[in-house]
Design a protein around this motif. Structure first.
Motif, mmCIF file in Angstrom:
data_model
loop_
_atom_site.group_PDB
_atom_site.id
_atom_site.type_symbol
_atom_site.label_atom_id
_atom_site.label_comp_id
_atom_site.label_asym_id
_atom_site.label_seq_id
_atom_site.Cartn_x
_atom_site.Cartn_y
_atom_site.Cartn_z
ATOM 1 N N PRO A 78 0.965 -1.233 0.122
ATOM 2 C CA PRO A 78 0.058 0.095 -0.051
ATOM 3 C C PRO A 78 0.889 1.295 -0.046
ATOM 4 O O PRO A 78 0.337 2.361 -0.569
ATOM 5 C CB PRO A 78 -0.832 -0.096 1.196
ATOM 6 C CG PRO A 78 -0.864 -1.478 1.590
ATOM 7 C CD PRO A 78 0.350 -2.070 1.127
ATOM 8 N N ALA A 79 1.966 1.235 0.565
ATOM 9 C CA ALA A 79 2.716 2.519 0.612
ATOM 10 C C ALA A 79 3.325 2.888 -0.814
ATOM 11 O O ALA A 79 3.347 4.136 -1.142
ATOM 12 C CB ALA A 79 4.147 2.254 1.385
ATOM 13 N N VAL A 81 1.202 2.573 -3.470
ATOM 14 C CA VAL A 81 0.053 3.083 -3.869
ATOM 15 C C VAL A 81 -0.019 4.442 -3.384
ATOM 16 O O VAL A 81 -0.399 5.366 -4.200
ATOM 17 C CB VAL A 81 -1.178 2.050 -3.547
ATOM 18 C CG1 VAL A 81 -2.354 2.901 -3.952
ATOM 19 C CG2 VAL A 81 -1.097 0.834 -4.117
ATOM 20 N N ARG A 82 0.335 4.500 -2.271
ATOM 21 C CA ARG A 82 0.034 5.966 -1.577
ATOM 22 C C ARG A 82 0.937 6.730 -2.282
ATOM 23 O O ARG A 82 0.722 8.162 -2.511
ATOM 24 C CB ARG A 82 0.208 5.839 -0.013
ATOM 25 C CG ARG A 82 -0.998 5.396 0.578
ATOM 26 C CD ARG A 82 -0.940 5.659 1.962
ATOM 27 N NE ARG A 82 0.164 5.102 2.835
ATOM 28 C CZ ARG A 82 0.404 3.760 3.366
ATOM 29 N NH1 ARG A 82 -0.729 3.028 3.168
ATOM 30 N NH2 ARG A 82 1.258 3.115 3.827
ATOM 31 N N GLU A 83 2.275 6.527 -2.408
ATOM 32 C CA GLU A 83 3.402 7.202 -2.831
ATOM 33 C C GLU A 83 3.052 7.691 -4.271
ATOM 34 O O GLU A 83 3.323 8.660 -4.830
ATOM 35 C CB GLU A 83 4.483 6.437 -2.811
ATOM 36 C CG GLU A 83 5.872 7.189 -3.474
ATOM 37 C CD GLU A 83 6.324 8.578 -2.637
ATOM 38 O OE1 GLU A 83 5.547 8.635 -1.790
ATOM 39 O OE2 GLU A 83 7.153 8.974 -3.149
ATOM 40 N N SER A 84 2.472 6.726 -5.268
ATOM 41 C CA SER A 84 1.947 7.101 -6.626
ATOM 42 C C SER A 84 0.942 8.083 -6.578
ATOM 43 O O SER A 84 1.153 9.001 -7.458
ATOM 44 C CB SER A 84 1.430 5.718 -7.127
ATOM 45 O OG SER A 84 2.257 4.849 -7.104
ATOM 46 N N GLU A 85 -0.089 7.979 -5.507
ATOM 47 C CA GLU A 85 -1.067 9.153 -5.438
ATOM 48 C C GLU A 85 -0.478 10.545 -5.253
ATOM 49 O O GLU A 85 -0.807 11.287 -5.644
ATOM 50 C CB GLU A 85 -2.189 8.917 -4.450
ATOM 51 C CG GLU A 85 -2.984 7.594 -4.898
ATOM 52 C CD GLU A 85 -3.835 6.906 -3.758
ATOM 53 O OE1 GLU A 85 -4.466 6.077 -3.851
ATOM 54 O OE2 GLU A 85 -3.814 7.651 -2.332
ATOM 55 N N ARG A 86 0.670 10.524 -4.201
ATOM 56 C CA ARG A 86 1.328 11.985 -4.073
ATOM 57 C C ARG A 86 2.111 12.410 -5.165
ATOM 58 O O ARG A 86 2.031 13.539 -5.312
ATOM 59 C CB ARG A 86 2.031 11.557 -2.741
ATOM 60 C CG ARG A 86 2.638 12.708 -1.997
ATOM 61 C CD ARG A 86 3.698 12.210 -0.962
ATOM 62 N NE ARG A 86 4.903 11.821 -1.551
ATOM 63 C CZ ARG A 86 6.110 12.691 -2.313
ATOM 64 N NH1 ARG A 86 5.766 13.755 -2.517
ATOM 65 N NH2 ARG A 86 7.163 12.006 -2.608
#
Ligand code: SF4
Length: 307
Positions: A78-79, A81-86
């Motif tokens: 998930p980290a 996925v979150r970094e991609s969103e950021r």
């Protein structure tokens, strides 16, 4: 010389799915397209995409903000996925649906406060992804029966396990039995995590081992399921070798061999095996090629909606 081709070999449904996602993204959007990690662990597949301009990265910092990125078949934590969103990346997820099923089981265990023993090979991309779905304080990684003995989880707490999808079926059975002996209240996952392709390819190598004096597995050195096929052959008492392609064949392997078995990992294109067979026919004129019916021809995963 008889050349026996394994009943199940070559691309599994997850690898066909992941490579088809890259193909479709190329058609729909054109370059640039980035892929996080090797889309599948096969040198030929990755190099063929590189030649067409696809860029493979191991860090998201290498990807310009706003770009399109495809997650590999092995899945991501998930980290990522979150970094991609950021970074405002446009994500296309090519994670194998069977790996995502394992992620859901991992999430469920953590939501229930269940200590989760993740069985698999430390550092493998799929393990990194799956471990990310387990709360750090509930995560325990084991690779061997010996590791099970070292687990420090109080018996009164909830304990479950999940496995990497490409493990040796026989070895993981021993580890799970050891887990059940150690933790009488151990929770089994809703379904077996080792995927159908791993199971059928290992069964097919056992079949080859009953017929052959030597087995050749086509696959890349970093491919977990290909390595497990080589080990399966050896565990049956038959020498087995892993090669990327026919160019790696060595004549000394064939001394005294009359029946050779051929298989390949789940990330190996069919043409590699067919080229190997042609090379063997050249090396041993008059060799007979024996093929079995493949029972898994119709297993297909539908493609995701692209972004
Ligand atoms: S080996 Fe199994 S889990 Fe891995 S991509 Fe293929 S079908 Fe999916």
């Amino acid at each position: 010389m008889n050349i026996y081709l394994a009943r199940t070999r070559g691309f599994c449904a997850g690898v066909s799915f992941a490579t088809a996602v890259v193909e479709r993204a190329l058609q729909e959007y054109g370059l640039p397209i980035y892929v996080y990690h090797e889309i599948v662990h096969n040198t030929f597949v990755v190099n063929a995409f590189k030649e067409r301009g696809i860029v493979f990265v191991e860090k998201l910092s290498e990807v310009p903000p706003g770009s399109r990125i495809i997650f590999s078949a092995h899945g991501v934590p998930p980290a990522i996925v979150r970094e991609s969103e950021r970074l405002r990346l446009r994500v296309i997820d090519a994670t194998c649906p069977l790996v995502k099923k394992v992620h859901r089981q991992a999430t469920k265990y953590s939501e229930n406060g269940c200590h989760t023993v993740l069985i698999g090979h430390k550092g493998h991309q799929e393990m990194i992804g799956t471990a990310g779905y387990i709360k750090e304080e509930l995560l325990h990684i084991v690779e061997t029966v010996e590791d099970v003995k070292k687990l420090d989880i109080p018996l009164e707490l909830k304990v479950g396990y999940i496995t990497q999808t490409t493990l040796s079926v026989d070895e993981s059975k021993l580890i799970i039995e050891a887990m059940h002996r150690r933790f009488p209240n151990l929770q089994d996952p809703a379904r077996d995590d080792i995927c159908y392709a791993t199971q059928t390819r290992q069964d097919a190598v056992k079949e080859l081992a009953s017929l052959c004096d030597m087995i050749i597995i086509c696959g890349s050195a970093n491919s977990s399921n290909s390595n497990r096929l080589r080990e399966t052959g050896e565990r049956c008492g038959v020498p087995a070798y892993i090669i990327d392609s026919a160019a790696d064949l060595r004549m000394e392997w064939f001394r005294g061999v009359e029946n050779v078995g051929v298989s390949s990992g789940a990330s190996v294109p069919h043409f590699i095996v067919e080229d190997l067979v042609k090379e063997l026919e050249k090396m041993f004129p008059g060799a007979a090629v024996q093929r079995f019916e493949n029972p898994e021809k119709n297993i297909v995963f539908p493609l995701p909606e692209l972004l």
